[in-house]
Design an enzyme around this catalytic site. Structure first.
Site, PDB file in Angstrom:
ATOM      1  N   ASP A   8       0.849  -1.181   0.000  1.00 54.84           N
ATOM      2  CA  ASP A   8       0.000   0.000   0.000  1.00 54.84           C
ATOM      3  C   ASP A   8       0.887   1.234   0.000  1.00 54.84           C
ATOM      4  OD1 ASP A   8      -1.975  -1.856   0.216  1.00 54.84           O
ATOM      5  OD2 ASP A   8      -2.823  -1.108   2.095  1.00 54.84           O
ATOM      6  N   ASP A 131     -15.609  -3.756  -2.212  1.00 58.98           N
ATOM      7  CA  ASP A 131     -15.408  -3.595  -0.776  1.00 58.98           C
ATOM      8  C   ASP A 131     -16.785  -3.603  -0.125  1.00 58.98           C
ATOM      9  OD1 ASP A 131     -12.771  -3.180  -1.504  1.00 58.98           O
ATOM     10  OD2 ASP A 131     -12.997  -1.005  -1.541  1.00 58.98           O
TER      11      ASP A 131
END
Length: 251
Positions: A8, A131
């Site tokens: 990330d 998500d």
């Protein structure tokens, strides 16, 4: 079973967030390319990159770090990336730079026509990131919960021609509480394309549980905080997954 390390990216650094909160970022490395090299050397067969700044800005924000990672390992294994992908031009730029797959999240939900165009223009290279919390899809870096059911959207996107789905249970991400196997399998059974689990991976038991459902359509799992915190030994976990799936040569 693919164990896919996550890198990330925030401000050019490798970080981990808790539940998508940019203010709760732990920096794990200031050299993302070196981190990519580490995971490949430990046996990773694919990498998962997230442009966190891009996800919030709606456009690429960590290009330098992404290109450095691709220069380091892009010729060796497939690399996928999500975060801030809102245009065909961005997709083309990323694929030309050496990415194997791009992950479209919020834009897929808000602008299905864009997703259709992307699947047509870049067939085989488009992954959708869904998500969800309690079966409902979230968008905009998880800050907005929609009324869309995950399975309904996944089936629609499969018809568009997406290559696979990365499914993240946002109630568990970064919390080391275990993968939501039940919800992941339910989604995988509802579509004919591979599903990659994400959110909450915490230990070897999660890997073993996922291997048991691989034949249901769960192709892999994204490994985040657990492999950075030391709760999960990545190389040992990939070896265990291979043993369970009979992918190691016993000779």
């Amino acid at each position: 079973m693919l164990l896919i390390p996550a890198i990330d990216l925030k401000d050019g650094q490798c970080v981990r967030l808790k539940q998508g909160d940019m203010d709760q970022a732990t920096i794990f490395s200031e050299d993302p390319a070196a981190m990519a090299r580490k995971w490949v050397d430990l046996g990773a067969r694919r990498l998962h990159l997230v442009d966190l700044n891009g996800a919030f800005a709606g456009k690429p924000k960590n290009l330098e770090a992404i290109e450095a990672i691709l220069d380091e390992v892009g010729d060796e294994i497939p690399v996928q990336l999500g975060g801030g992908i809102r245009s065909l031009e961005t997709i083309e730029k990323y694929l030309d730079a050496g990415l194997s797959y791009v992950i479209i999240g919020t834009a897929a939900v808000k602008d299905p026509g864009f997703l259709q165009d992307a699947c047509t223009a870049f067939a085989g290279s488009i992954i959708v990131g869904l998500d969800a919390k309690d079966g409902k899809v979230a968008t905009d870096g998880w800050s907005k919960l929609t009324g869309h059911e995950v399975i309904d959207l996944a089936q629609k996107f499969e018809d568009y021609g997406v290559e696979s789905i990365v499914y993240t249970d946002i109630g568990r991400d970064g919390m080391l509480q275990g993968i939501n196997i039940e919800a992941t399998v339910k989604l995988a059974q509802a579509v004919g394309i591979p599903v990659i689990a994400s959110g909450g991976l915490s230990n070897l038991v999660d890997i073993e549980n996922l291997c048991e459902v691989e034949e249901q359509g769960v192709e892999g799992v994204i490994c985040g905080r657990a492999i950075y915190s030391g709760d999960l030994d990545f190389a040992a976990a990939q070896k265990r997954a291979d043993e369970l799936n009979g992918e190691l040569d016993n000779a």
